[in-house]
Structures are given as C-alpha cells and as structure tokens.
Design a protein around this motif. Structure first.
Motif, PDB file in Angstrom:
ATOM      1  N   THR A  90    -105.624   1.941  18.214  1.00 44.48           N
ATOM      2  CA  THR A  90    -104.402   1.209  17.864  1.00 44.48           C
ATOM      3  C   THR A  90    -104.312  -0.051  18.716  1.00 44.48           C
ATOM      4  N   GLY A  91    -103.370  -0.926  18.351  1.00 43.31           N
ATOM      5  CA  GLY A  91    -103.158  -2.146  19.126  1.00 43.31           C
ATOM      6  C   GLY A  91    -103.969  -3.336  18.652  1.00 43.31           C
ATOM      7  N   TRP A  92    -104.650  -3.229  17.487  1.00 44.89           N
ATOM      8  CA  TRP A  92    -105.489  -4.324  16.985  1.00 44.89           C
ATOM      9  C   TRP A  92    -105.118  -4.717  15.555  1.00 44.89           C
ATOM     10  N   LEU A  93    -104.005  -4.212  15.033  1.00 42.08           N
ATOM     11  CA  LEU A  93    -103.734  -4.284  13.595  1.00 42.08           C
ATOM     12  C   LEU A  93    -103.453  -5.692  13.071  1.00 42.08           C
ATOM     13  N   GLU A  94    -103.342  -6.684  13.938  1.00 42.35           N
ATOM     14  CA  GLU A  94    -103.239  -8.060  13.442  1.00 42.35           C
ATOM     15  C   GLU A  94    -104.529  -8.472  12.728  1.00 42.35           C
ATOM     16  N   ASN A  95    -105.613  -7.739  12.976  1.00 48.94           N
ATOM     17  CA  ASN A  95    -106.901  -8.006  12.322  1.00 48.94           C
ATOM     18  C   ASN A  95    -107.221  -7.009  11.211  1.00 48.94           C
ATOM     19  N   TYR A  96    -106.252  -6.168  10.861  1.00 44.89           N
ATOM     20  CA  TYR A  96    -106.523  -5.097   9.887  1.00 44.89           C
ATOM     21  C   TYR A  96    -106.979  -5.651   8.537  1.00 44.89           C
ATOM     22  N   GLN A  97    -106.277  -6.670   8.018  1.00 42.78           N
ATOM     23  CA  GLN A  97    -106.638  -7.204   6.706  1.00 42.78           C
ATOM     24  C   GLN A  97    -108.037  -7.803   6.722  1.00 42.78           C
ATOM     25  N   GLU A  98    -108.401  -8.419   7.830  1.00 47.32           N
ATOM     26  CA  GLU A  98    -109.760  -8.957   7.977  1.00 47.32           C
ATOM     27  C   GLU A  98    -110.797  -7.848   7.825  1.00 47.32           C
ATOM     28  N   MET A  99    -110.518  -6.674   8.409  1.00 42.75           N
ATOM     29  CA  MET A  99    -111.446  -5.546   8.309  1.00 42.75           C
ATOM     30  C   MET A  99    -111.453  -4.959   6.898  1.00 42.75           C
ATOM     31  N   VAL A 100    -110.298  -4.927   6.262  1.00 41.36           N
ATOM     32  CA  VAL A 100    -110.227  -4.472   4.874  1.00 41.36           C
ATOM     33  C   VAL A 100    -111.077  -5.372   3.982  1.00 41.36           C
ATOM     34  N   ASP A 101    -110.940  -6.677   4.164  1.00 43.55           N
ATOM     35  CA  ASP A 101    -111.704  -7.634   3.354  1.00 43.55           C
ATOM     36  C   ASP A 101    -113.206  -7.470   3.584  1.00 43.55           C
ATOM     37  N   LEU A 102    -113.604  -7.276   4.850  1.00 43.21           N
ATOM     38  CA  LEU A 102    -115.016  -7.082   5.148  1.00 43.21           C
ATOM     39  C   LEU A 102    -115.524  -5.787   4.520  1.00 43.21           C
ATOM     40  N   CYS A 103    -114.740  -4.737   4.630  1.00 47.94           N
ATOM     41  CA  CYS A 103    -115.115  -3.458   4.029  1.00 47.94           C
ATOM     42  C   CYS A 103    -115.348  -3.614   2.532  1.00 47.94           C
ATOM     43  N   ASN A 104    -114.422  -4.261   1.862  1.00 45.66           N
ATOM     44  CA  ASN A 104    -114.543  -4.444   0.410  1.00 45.66           C
ATOM     45  C   ASN A 104    -115.754  -5.311   0.054  1.00 45.66           C
ATOM     46  N   SER A 105    -116.003  -6.346   0.860  1.00 46.69           N
ATOM     47  CA  SER A 105    -117.137  -7.230   0.569  1.00 46.69           C
ATOM     48  C   SER A 105    -118.478  -6.522   0.748  1.00 46.69           C
ATOM     49  N   LYS A 106    -118.496  -5.506   1.616  1.00 49.03           N
ATOM     50  CA  LYS A 106    -119.722  -4.749   1.875  1.00 49.03           C
ATOM     51  C   LYS A 106    -119.777  -3.453   1.072  1.00 49.03           C
ATOM     52  N   ASP A 107    -118.757  -3.236   0.225  1.00 44.32           N
ATOM     53  CA  ASP A 107    -118.672  -1.997  -0.565  1.00 44.32           C
ATOM     54  C   ASP A 107    -118.714  -0.779   0.353  1.00 44.32           C
ATOM     55  N   GLY A 108    -117.913  -0.871   1.426  1.00 45.10           N
ATOM     56  CA  GLY A 108    -117.915   0.180   2.436  1.00 45.10           C
ATOM     57  C   GLY A 108    -116.785   1.171   2.248  1.00 45.10           C
ATOM     58  N   ALA A 109    -116.563   1.957   3.278  1.00 48.07           N
ATOM     59  CA  ALA A 109    -115.500   2.966   3.264  1.00 48.07           C
ATOM     60  C   ALA A 109    -114.806   2.952   4.621  1.00 48.07           C
ATOM     61  N   PHE A 110    -113.472   3.066   4.602  1.00 46.96           N
ATOM     62  CA  PHE A 110    -112.691   2.835   5.818  1.00 46.96           C
ATOM     63  C   PHE A 110    -111.409   3.654   5.793  1.00 46.96           C
ATOM     64  N   ILE A 111    -111.156   4.337   6.890  1.00 42.79           N
ATOM     65  CA  ILE A 111    -109.852   4.947   7.146  1.00 42.79           C
ATOM     66  C   ILE A 111    -109.409   4.497   8.530  1.00 42.79           C
ATOM     67  N   SER A 112    -108.254   3.871   8.607  1.00 42.60           N
ATOM     68  CA  SER A 112    -107.638   3.550   9.886  1.00 42.60           C
ATOM     69  C   SER A 112    -106.285   4.248   9.937  1.00 42.60           C
ATOM     70  N   SER A 113    -106.048   4.981  11.013  1.00 42.13           N
ATOM     71  CA  SER A 113    -104.778   5.693  11.138  1.00 42.13           C
ATOM     72  C   SER A 113    -104.264   5.583  12.564  1.00 42.13           C
TER      73      SER A 113
END
Length: 232
Positions: A73-96
């Motif tokens: 936790t404590g990094w969520l200002e970059n969450y959308q950036e990681m979502v976009d990267l995940c989608n661009s790489k056809d990856g899988a991601f769970i952040s909780s």
C-alpha cells in the motif's frame, strides 16, 4: 506453483512458510540487495514490498509475462499506470489493500451498513485504525478502502486525518507496538453508537489470502479484485 516473492520482510517470510506448506516452490526472494533473477520462470509473483519499490516490482512482472498479486500500500497514485501496463501486456493483476479473508468480508459488511445508515442523518461516522509502529503509511490502505466503501454508499465525499467537515469521514490512525491491524467503523448519535470492528491476530490471515489469490489468478488475464477471488 512457482512463486516469486517481491519483498522479503516479515510478511514475505510468513508467505514463504505457508506457500511451502501448501506444496508451492519459491523461485525468487526479492529485496533491495538482489536482482529479479528467477522471475522469468515464476508462475505468479506476490508483492509485499515497500511503496517506493512497488511500481518497479509490478512493472517487472508484467514485462516478464508473470501475473502479480500486490498487497503493498501507499503507492496507489500510480495504480492506473500499472493497470494500463497490465492491459497492454495482456497480463493479470490483483492489487488489494488487505488480502485477509476476514477483512474482505468486513468490507462487504461495511458497505451494507453504510447503505442502511445513509437514511439516518442523526448519525455521524468516524473510523479508527491501529497498526504496528513499523507501518510506513497512515492511514492504512485498509482504512482507505473502508472509507471509500462508505463514500460510495452515502453522502460523505472524502476522508481526513484532521478535524472533519460535515461531509468528511475522520480516520484516527494510531501506531502502537506490534499490533498487526485493527479497524473500527463507528456511527455515533446523541443517544447511542453502532460499531463494527475487525481485529487481526497475526499476519497469517494476510498471507493465506494472498496465496489463495495467487493460486486463483494463474492462467487468467485482466484486472481483478478480491471480490472476484472470493465470489462476493
């Protein structure tokens, strides 16, 4: 299942022990002193690092086609950036903010109670969270998730650590000893109070939940939450 542990502090060590008990293999134990060697052969990565390392850890997973479960936790200002990267790489991601099964049930109870209490303006809500003194962020990610659950189901607009305005939820964030995590949501009126609370007794609940999420995400593609894992 081959697991890369990104962050090998107290949580990482608990995850390692329980993973081995569940028949999994640890192929990388990443801390600030070593490289990502071993990540490429992992079936999944579990990230319990520090806020400053999270983006690099998660990015490295997506760039190596490794699904990642992140409890940092404590990094969520970059969450959308990681979502976009995940989608661009056809990856899988769970952040909780919290992988504990009990906490995720608590999230559901919190949202349901918020819907009920939104009809009664004689009550105001506030929150208290207590964690160990080594926790770097305040309020906790779990407390923020609880506040968001209330905001989405009531007229409250935001949360604050300071003196609250009428549409703000006050969060009292305390750092005491070795407390693994306690969260309370309190509705107060002039005549009574209603309180719901979750108390973690140790780190094992977080570790078990993260491993369940890691086992679930292997072979999947997309952005998921613990609601998906637990079918809530």
């Amino acid at each position: 299942m081959k697991i890369a542990l990104l962050g090998y502090g107290k949580m990482g060590q608990v995850i390692e022990r329980i993973a081995l008990e569940r028949g999994h293999e640890i192929v990388l134990k990443k801390d600030e002193n070593n490289t990502f060697e071993g990540l490429q052969i992992a079936d999944v990565a579990i990230d319990f690092s520090i806020p400053a390392a999270a983006v690099n850890n998660i990015s490295s997973c997506f760039n190596n086609n490794v699904p990642v479960v992140s409890g940092t936790t404590g990094w969520l200002e970059n969450y959308q950036e990681m979502v976009d990267l995940c989608n661009s790489k056809d990856g899988a991601f769970i952040s909780s903010s919290n992988f504990s099964l009990g906490v995720n049930l608590f999230f559901e109870v919190n949202e349901h109670l918020a819907k009920i209490m939104s009809k009664f303006d004689s009550y105001t809500v506030n929150m208290e969270e207590i964690h160990h003194t080594q926790k770097l962020d305040a309020p906790s990610g779990t407390a923020i998730s609880l506040a968001k659950g209330i905001i989405e189901n009531s007229s409250y607009k935001s949360w604050t650590l300071e003196n609250p305005k009428s549409n703000e939820i006050h969060i009292d964030a305390k750092r005491i000893g070795t407390v693994p995590g306690t969260h309370a949501v309190i509705y107060n009126s002039t005549v009574d109070s209603i309180e719901i609370k979750h108390t973690a007794h140790n780190r094992e609940g977080f570790a078990i939940g993260a491993l369940i999420a890691a086992e679930w995400i292997v072979g999947k593609k997309g952005i998921f939450t613990m609601k998906d894992v637990l079918e809530l």
